[in-house]
Design a protein around this motif. Sequence first.
Motif, mmCIF file in Angstrom:
data_model
loop_
_atom_site.group_PDB
_atom_site.id
_atom_site.type_symbol
_atom_site.label_atom_id
_atom_site.label_comp_id
_atom_site.label_asym_id
_atom_site.label_seq_id
_atom_site.Cartn_x
_atom_site.Cartn_y
_atom_site.Cartn_z
ATOM 1 N N ILE A 2 -12.405 44.148 -20.995
ATOM 2 C CA ILE A 2 -13.777 43.804 -21.342
ATOM 3 C C ILE A 2 -14.110 42.337 -21.083
ATOM 4 O O ILE A 2 -15.197 41.896 -21.336
ATOM 5 C CB ILE A 2 -14.026 44.147 -22.821
ATOM 6 C CG1 ILE A 2 -13.465 45.521 -23.110
ATOM 7 C CG2 ILE A 2 -15.517 44.168 -23.145
ATOM 8 C CD1 ILE A 2 -13.262 45.789 -24.548
ATOM 9 N N ARG A 3 -13.196 41.580 -20.542
ATOM 10 C CA ARG A 3 -13.419 40.148 -20.520
ATOM 11 C C ARG A 3 -14.410 39.744 -19.448
ATOM 12 O O ARG A 3 -14.506 40.339 -18.413
ATOM 13 C CB ARG A 3 -12.111 39.428 -20.283
ATOM 14 C CG ARG A 3 -11.134 39.813 -21.369
ATOM 15 C CD ARG A 3 -10.051 38.821 -21.451
ATOM 16 N NE ARG A 3 -9.201 39.200 -22.562
ATOM 17 C CZ ARG A 3 -8.176 38.495 -22.948
ATOM 18 N NH1 ARG A 3 -7.891 37.388 -22.359
ATOM 19 N NH2 ARG A 3 -7.434 38.887 -23.946
ATOM 20 N N ASP A 11 -9.225 41.114 -32.402
ATOM 21 C CA ASP A 11 -9.765 40.791 -33.719
ATOM 22 C C ASP A 11 -8.925 39.811 -34.525
ATOM 23 O O ASP A 11 -8.954 39.817 -35.745
ATOM 24 C CB ASP A 11 -9.971 42.073 -34.525
ATOM 25 C CG ASP A 11 -10.975 41.881 -35.658
ATOM 26 O OD1 ASP A 11 -11.840 40.991 -35.528
ATOM 27 O OD2 ASP A 11 -10.896 42.604 -36.665
ATOM 28 N N LYS A 12 -8.148 38.997 -33.865
ATOM 29 C CA LYS A 12 -7.414 37.954 -34.566
ATOM 30 C C LYS A 12 -7.107 36.843 -33.578
ATOM 31 O O LYS A 12 -6.971 37.084 -32.374
ATOM 32 C CB LYS A 12 -6.123 38.500 -35.185
ATOM 33 C CG LYS A 12 -5.168 39.138 -34.187
ATOM 34 C CD LYS A 12 -3.958 39.723 -34.897
ATOM 35 C CE LYS A 12 -3.027 40.399 -33.895
ATOM 36 N NZ LYS A 12 -1.837 40.986 -34.568
ATOM 37 N N GLY A 35 -5.042 36.578 -25.741
ATOM 38 C CA GLY A 35 -5.725 37.835 -25.470
ATOM 39 C C GLY A 35 -6.870 38.152 -26.403
ATOM 40 O O GLY A 35 -7.541 39.166 -26.235
ATOM 41 N N SER A 36 -7.124 37.315 -27.394
ATOM 42 C CA SER A 36 -8.189 37.612 -28.349
ATOM 43 C C SER A 36 -9.529 37.101 -27.825
ATOM 44 O O SER A 36 -9.587 36.188 -27.007
ATOM 45 C CB SER A 36 -7.881 36.975 -29.696
ATOM 46 O OG SER A 36 -7.812 35.568 -29.567
ATOM 47 N N GLU A 37 -10.611 37.712 -28.306
ATOM 48 C CA GLU A 37 -11.962 37.314 -27.907
ATOM 49 C C GLU A 37 -12.886 37.425 -29.110
ATOM 50 O O GLU A 37 -13.401 38.505 -29.408
ATOM 51 C CB GLU A 37 -12.482 38.202 -26.775
ATOM 52 C CG GLU A 37 -11.727 38.062 -25.468
ATOM 53 C CD GLU A 37 -12.379 38.858 -24.345
ATOM 54 O OE1 GLU A 37 -13.378 39.577 -24.612
ATOM 55 O OE2 GLU A 37 -11.899 38.773 -23.208
ATOM 56 N N PHE A 38 -13.101 36.320 -29.794
ATOM 57 C CA PHE A 38 -13.973 36.375 -30.951
ATOM 58 C C PHE A 38 -15.416 36.675 -30.563
ATOM 59 O O PHE A 38 -16.207 37.161 -31.372
ATOM 60 C CB PHE A 38 -13.911 35.063 -31.742
ATOM 61 C CG PHE A 38 -14.418 33.853 -31.000
ATOM 62 C CD1 PHE A 38 -15.785 33.607 -30.897
ATOM 63 C CD2 PHE A 38 -13.523 32.976 -30.405
ATOM 64 C CE1 PHE A 38 -16.248 32.503 -30.211
ATOM 65 C CE2 PHE A 38 -13.982 31.863 -29.716
ATOM 66 C CZ PHE A 38 -15.347 31.636 -29.614
#
Length: 414
Positions: free
Chosen positions: A4-5, A399-400, A404-407
């Motif tokens: 989804i990035r 979600d953290k 690899g996270s995406e706030f």
Amino acid sequence: MRAIRRRHSVPTVLATVSFVVALLVPSLAPASAQPPPVADLATSRPAVATSVVRFVNADTVNIRSGPSTSTTVVGQARRGTMLVGTVSGGWLRLEQTPYVGRYVSLSVLTTTRPPARRLWTGYANALVKETPASTARTLATWPAETALTGTLIHGWIQLTSGSLSGRWVFGDYLTTTDPAVPLKPVSGTSPVAAPGTTVTRYVVAPNITPAIRAGTTFTSTIMARTTNGQAFTGTYVNSSWFRITSGTYAGRYLSAALLQRSASLSAVDGRLPSVQLCPLPSNLRTVWEPVTTRYLQCSARDALLVLDRDFYAKFGVHLGIDEGYRDLAKQQYFYDLWGSPIAARPGTSNHGLGNAIDLYCPPPPGTSTQSPYSWGKPYDVWLKANALGRGWQRPAAYDKPGPGSEFWHINFVG
């Protein structure tokens, strides 16, 4: 799969710029590290008379220590990267730092330079550089949504027309979206059938778990979660909700925006017909593509407006939306620019289904502003507690804090 990035917060963009600068430093990255693409001809050591120029013609190619697939992989190069070297059997022996004396198979190379692209600046103050490095001399500054033509070379666009032809613009400043034609018409019909007509529809929602609800509101109890590719038989209550009429979840409801006529993701992702998409109001736009209208599938758009209404009541400001629906050409550009996993392979992104948004992130390098949506800030805390009750949710994998996270990314889950 990171599906989804799109783009990045300031820390990520800064890291990316540093990454590009590292292309020009004559030191060999260990194979265990994330290797940079090789340097472009513009910054390479001078080629000898027998040298040839080739271009990478695959998503990524391995750079090896010797002319054999059994030798050690010491780096990688992405599609469109310019390579200079001498031909030795079926291999190109490189003459570019930091990979002098290393090898790339000729089978994945071509003599044809990548085609020029028509692009627009996404941010204001896009910098035109003398060479492809963030530290290079700035020759011009362009406002947002200025048109240009250029060739993508490992994260930078080399301009191919105008008075600045041959100069460079950082690729993350750019977009394929023409602000005068923000949504190209695509023919087709909506999968929504007339109320009362029994049909079979398929969940098309990769990397998320859509909600099966007890009723036709987002505050209705979530009875179960479904997955991509699942088939359901039922009837449309209206253009927003589908009532399941057989099987384990008969009498329960799914959001219409998550359903298609077939389970084929590639048939619809980035190719949604215009009739399925609705515009977001201009008060949700941000510094990225400030003129361009954003779109979502209509049911997802309606749910986002409810989320925005309640967000505004809490904070006195509207949600800022960097991106919504993304067509195939735009996803291809970002995939060519950054590769996987930073960008999803074209045809596999939730953005291409009109069921995902990127929340406002700060402007590009040059600002110290931190996004108000980042981890633990009031916006983030409120959204985590309240978005699901309006049909939206950040993917668990993002979600953290951490790699690899995406706030900034949330999906419509129904």
